[in-house]
Design a protein around this motif. Structure first.
Motif, PDB file in Angstrom:
ATOM      1  N   ASP A 155       0.823  -1.211   0.000  1.00 55.36           N
ATOM      2  CA  ASP A 155       0.000   0.000   0.000  1.00 55.36           C
ATOM      3  C   ASP A 155       0.856   1.259   0.000  1.00 55.36           C
ATOM      4  O   ASP A 155       0.412   2.318  -0.454  1.00 55.36           O
ATOM      5  N   GLY A 156       2.100   1.153   0.476  1.00 55.01           N
ATOM      6  CA  GLY A 156       2.984   2.316   0.475  1.00 55.01           C
ATOM      7  C   GLY A 156       3.379   2.776  -0.916  1.00 55.01           C
ATOM      8  O   GLY A 156       3.858   3.905  -1.085  1.00 55.01           O
ATOM      9  N   ALA A 157       3.197   1.927  -1.940  1.00 54.09           N
ATOM     10  CA  ALA A 157       3.548   2.313  -3.309  1.00 54.09           C
ATOM     11  C   ALA A 157       2.429   3.066  -4.006  1.00 54.09           C
ATOM     12  O   ALA A 157       2.665   3.703  -5.042  1.00 54.09           O
ATOM     13  N   VAL A 158       1.220   3.012  -3.450  1.00 50.20           N
ATOM     14  CA  VAL A 158       0.067   3.602  -4.139  1.00 50.20           C
ATOM     15  C   VAL A 158       0.191   5.118  -4.320  1.00 50.20           C
ATOM     16  O   VAL A 158      -0.201   5.647  -5.363  1.00 50.20           O
ATOM     17  N   PRO A 159       0.727   5.875  -3.348  1.00 46.09           N
ATOM     18  CA  PRO A 159       0.864   7.327  -3.572  1.00 46.09           C
ATOM     19  C   PRO A 159       1.972   7.695  -4.556  1.00 46.09           C
ATOM     20  O   PRO A 159       2.103   8.862  -4.923  1.00 46.09           O
ATOM     21  N   GLU A 160       2.778   6.713  -4.967  1.00 40.62           N
ATOM     22  CA  GLU A 160       3.897   6.992  -5.859  1.00 40.62           C
ATOM     23  C   GLU A 160       3.409   7.216  -7.295  1.00 40.62           C
ATOM     24  O   GLU A 160       2.437   6.599  -7.749  1.00 40.62           O
ATOM     25  N   GLY A 161       4.110   8.061  -8.015  1.00 44.61           N
ATOM     26  CA  GLY A 161       3.744   8.339  -9.394  1.00 44.61           C
ATOM     27  C   GLY A 161       3.785   7.116 -10.280  1.00 44.61           C
ATOM     28  O   GLY A 161       2.969   6.975 -11.206  1.00 44.61           O
ATOM     29  N   GLU A 162       4.727   6.202 -10.012  1.00 44.66           N
ATOM     30  CA  GLU A 162       4.858   5.003 -10.853  1.00 44.66           C
ATOM     31  C   GLU A 162       3.594   4.152 -10.841  1.00 44.66           C
ATOM     32  O   GLU A 162       3.271   3.493 -11.838  1.00 44.66           O
ATOM     33  N   PHE A 179      -2.051  -5.990 -11.299  1.00 43.83           N
ATOM     34  CA  PHE A 179      -1.411  -5.235 -10.237  1.00 43.83           C
ATOM     35  C   PHE A 179      -2.033  -5.674  -8.909  1.00 43.83           C
ATOM     36  O   PHE A 179      -3.220  -5.434  -8.664  1.00 43.83           O
ATOM     37  N   ILE A 180      -1.227  -6.317  -8.069  1.00 42.59           N
ATOM     38  CA  ILE A 180      -1.730  -6.894  -6.825  1.00 42.59           C
ATOM     39  C   ILE A 180      -1.166  -6.115  -5.646  1.00 42.59           C
ATOM     40  O   ILE A 180       0.022  -6.233  -5.302  1.00 42.59           O
ATOM     41  N   CYS A 181      -2.013  -5.306  -5.032  1.00 42.54           N
ATOM     42  CA  CYS A 181      -1.598  -4.500  -3.892  1.00 42.54           C
ATOM     43  C   CYS A 181      -1.799  -5.293  -2.607  1.00 42.54           C
ATOM     44  O   CYS A 181      -2.926  -5.641  -2.249  1.00 42.54           O
ATOM     45  N   GLU A 182      -0.706  -5.581  -1.918  1.00 40.83           N
ATOM     46  CA  GLU A 182      -0.782  -6.266  -0.626  1.00 40.83           C
ATOM     47  C   GLU A 182      -0.949  -5.196   0.451  1.00 40.83           C
ATOM     48  O   GLU A 182       0.021  -4.671   0.971  1.00 40.83           O
ATOM     49  N   ASN A 183      -2.183  -4.905   0.753  1.00 39.44           N
ATOM     50  CA  ASN A 183      -2.507  -3.831   1.694  1.00 39.44           C
ATOM     51  C   ASN A 183      -2.420  -4.359   3.123  1.00 39.44           C
ATOM     52  O   ASN A 183      -3.349  -4.985   3.629  1.00 39.44           O
ATOM     53  N   ASN A 184      -1.268  -4.110   3.770  1.00 38.63           N
ATOM     54  CA  ASN A 184      -1.125  -4.523   5.169  1.00 38.63           C
ATOM     55  C   ASN A 184      -1.363  -3.364   6.134  1.00 38.63           C
ATOM     56  O   ASN A 184      -1.044  -3.436   7.305  1.00 38.63           O
ATOM     57  N   ARG A 185      -1.896  -2.263   5.580  1.00 35.51           N
ATOM     58  CA  ARG A 185      -2.448  -1.134   6.338  1.00 35.51           C
ATOM     59  C   ARG A 185      -1.430  -0.162   6.908  1.00 35.51           C
ATOM     60  O   ARG A 185      -1.801   0.907   7.376  1.00 35.51           O
ATOM     61  N   TYR A 186      -0.140  -0.491   6.859  1.00 38.76           N
ATOM     62  CA  TYR A 186       0.843   0.378   7.494  1.00 38.76           C
ATOM     63  C   TYR A 186       2.044   0.731   6.626  1.00 38.76           C
ATOM     64  O   TYR A 186       2.933   1.437   7.103  1.00 38.76           O
ATOM     65  N   ALA A 187       2.102   0.235   5.382  1.00 41.73           N
ATOM     66  CA  ALA A 187       3.284   0.483   4.557  1.00 41.73           C
ATOM     67  C   ALA A 187       4.541   0.198   5.387  1.00 41.73           C
ATOM     68  O   ALA A 187       4.670  -0.883   5.955  1.00 41.73           O
ATOM     69  N   ILE A 192      -2.627   3.665   6.847  1.00 41.08           N
ATOM     70  CA  ILE A 192      -3.079   3.972   5.493  1.00 41.08           C
ATOM     71  C   ILE A 192      -3.907   5.249   5.423  1.00 41.08           C
ATOM     72  O   ILE A 192      -3.808   6.016   4.468  1.00 41.08           O
ATOM     73  N   HIS A 193      -4.704   5.527   6.448  1.00 43.62           N
ATOM     74  CA  HIS A 193      -5.555   6.721   6.399  1.00 43.62           C
ATOM     75  C   HIS A 193      -4.754   8.011   6.499  1.00 43.62           C
ATOM     76  O   HIS A 193      -5.266   9.087   6.203  1.00 43.62           O
ATOM     77  N   ARG A 194      -3.490   7.913   6.897  1.00 44.12           N
ATOM     78  CA  ARG A 194      -2.625   9.090   6.960  1.00 44.12           C
ATOM     79  C   ARG A 194      -1.841   9.291   5.666  1.00 44.12           C
ATOM     80  O   ARG A 194      -1.176  10.312   5.493  1.00 44.12           O
ATOM     81  N   ALA A 195      -1.909   8.311   4.768  1.00 46.21           N
ATOM     82  CA  ALA A 195      -1.123   8.389   3.536  1.00 46.21           C
ATOM     83  C   ALA A 195      -1.979   8.480   2.280  1.00 46.21           C
ATOM     84  O   ALA A 195      -1.528   9.012   1.264  1.00 46.21           O
ATOM     85  N   LEU A 196      -3.218   7.976   2.342  1.00 47.53           N
ATOM     86  CA  LEU A 196      -4.069   7.933   1.164  1.00 47.53           C
ATOM     87  C   LEU A 196      -5.396   8.629   1.427  1.00 47.53           C
ATOM     88  O   LEU A 196      -6.078   8.319   2.421  1.00 47.53           O
ATOM     89  N   ALA A 197      -5.800   9.515   0.528  1.00 48.26           N
ATOM     90  CA  ALA A 197      -7.119  10.138   0.628  1.00 48.26           C
ATOM     91  C   ALA A 197      -8.201   9.119   0.298  1.00 48.26           C
ATOM     92  O   ALA A 197      -9.303   9.164   0.854  1.00 48.26           O
ATOM     93  N   GLN A 198      -7.890   8.185  -0.614  1.00 46.80           N
ATOM     94  CA  GLN A 198      -8.799   7.097  -0.954  1.00 46.80           C
ATOM     95  C   GLN A 198      -8.212   5.804  -0.395  1.00 46.80           C
ATOM     96  O   GLN A 198      -7.243   5.275  -0.913  1.00 46.80           O
ATOM     97  N   THR A 199      -8.772   5.318   0.701  1.00 49.61           N
ATOM     98  CA  THR A 199      -8.193   4.141   1.370  1.00 49.61           C
ATOM     99  C   THR A 199      -8.704   2.822   0.804  1.00 49.61           C
ATOM    100  O   THR A 199      -8.163   1.773   1.152  1.00 49.61           O
ATOM    101  N   ILE A 201      -8.227   0.946  -1.969  1.00 53.20           N
ATOM    102  CA  ILE A 201      -7.251   1.022  -3.055  1.00 53.20           C
ATOM    103  C   ILE A 201      -7.797   0.474  -4.360  1.00 53.20           C
ATOM    104  O   ILE A 201      -7.489   0.991  -5.445  1.00 53.20           O
ATOM    105  N   TRP A 202      -8.634  -0.553  -4.304  1.00 52.75           N
ATOM    106  CA  TRP A 202      -9.155  -1.156  -5.526  1.00 52.75           C
ATOM    107  C   TRP A 202      -9.939  -0.152  -6.362  1.00 52.75           C
ATOM    108  O   TRP A 202     -10.060  -0.299  -7.587  1.00 52.75           O
ATOM    109  N   ARG A 203     -10.441   0.909  -5.727  1.00 51.42           N
ATOM    110  CA  ARG A 203     -11.250   1.893  -6.452  1.00 51.42           C
ATOM    111  C   ARG A 203     -10.416   2.763  -7.403  1.00 51.42           C
ATOM    112  O   ARG A 203     -10.975   3.427  -8.288  1.00 51.42           O
ATOM    113  N   PHE A 204      -9.112   2.751  -7.254  1.00 49.86           N
ATOM    114  CA  PHE A 204      -8.284   3.490  -8.215  1.00 49.86           C
ATOM    115  C   PHE A 204      -8.433   2.903  -9.619  1.00 49.86           C
ATOM    116  O   PHE A 204      -8.148   3.580 -10.611  1.00 49.86           O
ATOM    117  N   ALA A 205      -8.872   1.655  -9.689  1.00 48.44           N
ATOM    118  CA  ALA A 205      -9.103   1.042 -11.002  1.00 48.44           C
ATOM    119  C   ALA A 205     -10.164   1.800 -11.789  1.00 48.44           C
ATOM    120  O   ALA A 205     -10.112   1.853 -13.030  1.00 48.44           O
TER     121      ALA A 205
END
Length: 332
Positions: A155-162, A179-187, A192-199, A201-205
């Motif tokens: 989940d820590g990679a989601v805010p990255e531009g890549e 693209f398989i995001c292993e969301n363990n909630r803490y990067a 996660i709620h402190r790093a992503l406005a949209q928590t 993650i699947w909704r970014f699709a």
């Protein structure tokens, strides 16, 4: 688009599949536990990021692949590499920095790579491997193949531009990348709620017009079924997908990070351990009659012996020769 799904409880579990999935998860768990022991003894240096607690993700997802499909991971990639079929002896030797390791002892824990099983490496820079996965997907399409690429990241990679660049290109060019995001909630250590406005993650699709789905990452069958559906779509029409696998690591971010640290409580960690993916699947196997308690003990013993053998192999392997520093280095 879809929301979180669990494996259908009514489906009867096949004995051969049950044995394969449980053996793979047990192998990863025991391998990681032994790696932690070796690190504490000073036999493994550098950083060591353990996969304990997340075994159902790598095993469930990879079990939906063919041998000629590809997998690429980040720096917490021991589990992905083993799930893809790499030799535990050579993986352990790489962790030890020995000549018989997958990368001849020069890659270490964060840079496993095994062309023989189409594992395209662990990558230490957060998010940097997502474009590489897109590139592999482009190569498959360009050559007219029907393989797929699994790209694991946290989940820590989601805010990255890549992340966004890669999803955009995969959608635009219709690349067979999951693209398989292993969301363990803490990067690394940030909730996660402190790093992503949209928590979710699947909704970014939705932004990129591709399939998105969330799945219970502590349920190996649910992961297998979810990824299996995505693999089928990718083979059929080169359609990418974003799968958010909701999981939890039982250890710290790395061996230098205490299990509880300051960003989560010991009580939370112990509560999450009640949903240990190996325990849950073992119970399911016995309940369905796919395996007996005795079968599970036999698997545990065989895995313990295999990991002990891997340590012995690593210790017997010599360090790389000094001249190895200049091999596999290319310049134009």
């Amino acid at each position: 688009m879809a929301q979180t799904k669990a494996a259908a409880p009514s489906a009867r579990l096949d004995t051969a599949l049950a044995r394969e999935l449980l053996t793979r998860m047990q192998l990863i768990r025991r391998f990681e536990e032994k790696a932690a022991e070796m690190y504490a003894m000073g036999k493994i240096g550098g950083f060591l990021h353990l996969y304990i607690g997340q075994e159902a993700v790598a095993v469930g997802a990879t079990s939906a692949l063919r041998p000629d499909d590809y997998s690429v991971g980040s720096y917490r990639e021991h589990g992905h590499c083993l799930a893809k079929g790499s030799d535990p002896n050579r993986v352990m030797a790489e962790l030890f920095g020995r000549r018989d390791g997958l990368s001849h002892g020069k890659g270490g824990s964060m840079h496993l790579f095994d062309k023989s099983v189409n594992f395209l490496g662990g990558h230490g820079i957060v998010g940097a491997h997502l474009p590489l996965a897109a590139g592999a997907g482009f190569a498959i399409k360009y050559q007219g193949g029907d393989q797929v690429v699994l790209c694991f990241f946290g989940d820590g990679a989601v805010p990255e531009g890549e992340f966004h660049e890669s999803l955009n290109l995969a959608a635009l060019w219709k690349l067979p990348v999951l693209f398989i995001c292993e969301n363990n909630r803490y990067a690394m250590g940030t909730a996660i709620h402190r790093a992503l406005a949209q928590t979710e993650i699947w909704r970014f699709a939705e932004t990129y017009g591709i399939h998105g789905e969330a799945v219970d990452g502590m349920d190996v069958l649910a992961v297998r079924e979810c990824v299996g559906r995505a693999v089928e779509r990718a083979r059929r029409d080169n359609s990418p997908a974003l799968i958010e696998v909701r999981t939890y690591r039982f250890r710290g971010h790395s061996m230098r990070d205490p299990a509880g640290a300051v960003y989560r409580t010991k009580e939370e960690v112990e509560r999450e351990k009640l949903r240990d993916p190996i325990d849950l699947f073992s119970e399911r196997c016995v309940k369905d009659g796919a395996l007996t308690a005795a079968d599970i003990k036999i698997i545990e013993k065989a895995v313990n012996d295999q990991v002990d053998e891997a340590v012995a192999f690593a210790e017997a392997s010599p360090p790389p020769a000094p001249e190895e520093l200049f091999t596999d280095v290319y310049k134009e």
